[in-house]
Enzyme design. Structure first.
Site, PDB file in Angstrom:
ATOM      1  N   ILE A 149       0.848  -1.190   0.000  1.00 41.84           N
ATOM      2  CA  ILE A 149       0.000   0.000   0.000  1.00 41.84           C
ATOM      3  C   ILE A 149       0.886   1.243   0.000  1.00 41.84           C
ATOM      4  O   ILE A 149       1.716   1.423   0.893  1.00 41.84           O
ATOM      5  CB  ILE A 149      -0.937   0.017   1.224  1.00 41.84           C
ATOM      6  CG1 ILE A 149      -1.851  -1.218   1.213  1.00 41.84           C
ATOM      7  CG2 ILE A 149      -1.768   1.297   1.256  1.00 41.84           C
ATOM      8  CD1 ILE A 149      -2.711  -1.360   2.467  1.00 41.84           C
ATOM      9  N   CYS A 150       0.729   2.102  -1.017  1.00 42.98           N
ATOM     10  CA  CYS A 150       1.436   3.364  -1.140  1.00 42.98           C
ATOM     11  C   CYS A 150       2.954   3.129  -1.090  1.00 42.98           C
ATOM     12  O   CYS A 150       3.486   2.344  -1.867  1.00 42.98           O
ATOM     13  CB  CYS A 150       0.958   4.341  -0.067  1.00 42.98           C
ATOM     14  SG  CYS A 150       1.467   6.053  -0.357  1.00 42.98           S
ATOM     15  N   GLN A 151       3.675   3.784  -0.180  1.00 39.75           N
ATOM     16  CA  GLN A 151       5.118   3.575  -0.074  1.00 39.75           C
ATOM     17  C   GLN A 151       5.436   2.111   0.202  1.00 39.75           C
ATOM     18  O   GLN A 151       6.437   1.582  -0.276  1.00 39.75           O
ATOM     19  CB  GLN A 151       5.694   4.464   1.032  1.00 39.75           C
ATOM     20  CG  GLN A 151       7.210   4.386   1.148  1.00 39.75           C
ATOM     21  CD  GLN A 151       7.726   5.076   2.396  1.00 39.75           C
ATOM     22  OE1 GLN A 151       7.163   4.948   3.484  1.00 39.75           O
ATOM     23  NE2 GLN A 151       8.804   5.850   2.248  1.00 39.75           N
ATOM     24  N   GLY A 153       3.937  -0.275  -1.060  1.00 41.77           N
ATOM     25  CA  GLY A 153       3.891  -0.930  -2.357  1.00 41.77           C
ATOM     26  C   GLY A 153       5.226  -0.859  -3.075  1.00 41.77           C
ATOM     27  O   GLY A 153       5.619  -1.792  -3.791  1.00 41.77           O
ATOM     28  N   THR A 173      -1.533  -1.333  -4.312  1.00 46.98           N
ATOM     29  CA  THR A 173      -2.623  -0.360  -4.266  1.00 46.98           C
ATOM     30  C   THR A 173      -2.016   1.024  -4.087  1.00 46.98           C
ATOM     31  O   THR A 173      -1.106   1.211  -3.277  1.00 46.98           O
ATOM     32  CB  THR A 173      -3.604  -0.656  -3.112  1.00 46.98           C
ATOM     33  OG1 THR A 173      -2.900  -0.626  -1.865  1.00 46.98           O
ATOM     34  CG2 THR A 173      -4.256  -2.021  -3.282  1.00 46.98           C
TER      35      THR A 173
END
Length: 369
Positions: A149-151, A153, A173
């Site tokens: 998720i985000c960073q 990811g 995501t």
């Protein structure tokens, strides 16, 4: 006898009286709410391993297992994982459990000045690597699915490229991959963070981290994100809050979000320097020049199935920065799904509930043979 016509002043007095009553009712509701009542990240889980301040958890199952390969959530250092488990009816975690996944979480904890020297290498090649090995040992599987998720990811992407033999599936995501893909995007509002960071001189980033004691304080990052949506930040505590203050359910939703926002941890300075300079400014990951632990992160080494979910209205990670992944990996099994939401709305908006989890579960079930 006809009643006197309502004037602008009498209308004002009427509205004022109604608002005062609403305020008093809201004040009584607020007075009865304690910090422990605003519970976030409350889905039951068991601590499996602790390494420094980093903890590995396994969530308790809530449904019959439909996906056997364990799924490890890798969240960002910029915030807390609790946004994916904000409350019982707005929780990616609970939705994934309801879909029958074996769900795990790596919690970075709250780094402080003692963690100022931690590098991205430590997070990818030490903490994630050790967590994956422990999950495999506990479950008997030789691979895991990473859900970044985000960073987080980006961390998951780097791990999958460096250790493809340990990753069965990669799910991302709202994850940036090409940090310069937004440069020609006409929707500039979706890339304000990118534009600002690229405008800094590299030595200014060093001065900032040094001046802040070797870490990037959570409060500092919160102020940056608030400035990206100034009118929302200015009005949510007066206009926005006043509209819901007498509705306890809506007020609790608001308070849980504010608790998550206020719980932003400090970011280790050395990891932050590389994140800002080598990725945001120099775009090394997308260009095949990013190095961790002495090895180049080659995105073409990602040969496992990949699911990439991005938010169409993301004002923090421009969609173009996420979509760039598809043309850079070695896998032929690549699925890209846009979601009609913003960066945080993907997890907490009422329209999103259950949809990302169902997409992820169905995608995994088709590949869990």
């Amino acid at each position: 006898m006809t009643e006197p016509r309502e004037t602008a002043f009498t209308s004002f007095l009427k509205d004022f009286a109604e608002n005062v009553g609403k305020f008093h009712k809201g004040a009584n509701v607020l007075a009865g709410i304690r910090d422990e009542d605003v519970d976030v990240g409350a889905t039951p889980k068991t601590l499996v391993m602790r390494r420094d301040k980093v903890e590995l958890f396994r969530y308790e199952p809530t449904a019959k297992r439909t996906v056997e390969t364990p799924v490890l959530i890798v969240y960002s250092l910029v915030g807390r994982y609790t946004i994916a488990d904000l409350q019982s009816d707005r929780s990616l975690v609970r939705s994934l459990l309801a879909e029958g996944t074996d769900l795990w979480l790596i919690d970075w904890g709250k780094p402080g000045r003692t963690e100022r020297w931690l590098m991205m290498d430590d997070y990818v090649d030490d903490y994630i690597h050790q967590a994956v090995h422990r999950i495999c040992r506990e479950t008997g599987h030789d691979k895991v699915t990473l859900l970044g998720i985000c960073q987080g990811g980006v961390f998951a992407t780097c791990y999958a490229a460096l250790h493809p033999e340990k990753v069965k599936n990669l799910i991302l995501t709202i994850t940036p991959i090409d940090f310069h893909a937004d440069i020609d995007d006409p929707a500039a509002i979706q890339g304000l963070l990118n534009i600002w960071i690229r405008s800094l001189a590299p030595e200014d980033i060093d001065r900032m981290v040094n001046a802040l004691g070797g870490v990037i304080p959570g409060e500092f990052m919160s102020s940056i994100f608030s400035l990206m949506r100034p009118m929302h930040s200015l009005t949510k505590y007066n206009v926005g809050l006043f509209d819901i203050v007498d509705d306890k359910d809506r007020l609790m939703n608001f308070l849980r979000m504010e608790k998550w926002l206020a719980d932003r941890p400090d970011h280790p300075g050395e990891a932050g320097r590389r994140w800002l300079k080598e990725l945001y400014q120099e775009n090394r990951l997308a260009e095949g020049r990013f190095e961790l632990s002495g090895r180049i992160v080659d995105l073409r080494a990602i040969d496992m199935p990949v699911l990439n979910i991005y938010a169409r209205d993301d004002h923090i990670i421009p969609p173009a920065c996420s979509k760039a992944l598809g043309g850079k990996i070695g896998s032929t099994d690549y699925t890209e799904i846009p979601h009609p939401s913003g960066h945080v709305g993907l997890f907490v908006s009422s329209e999103s509930q259950g949809k990302p989890a169902k997409t992820i579960a169905e995608w995994l079930q088709a590949r869990d043979g």
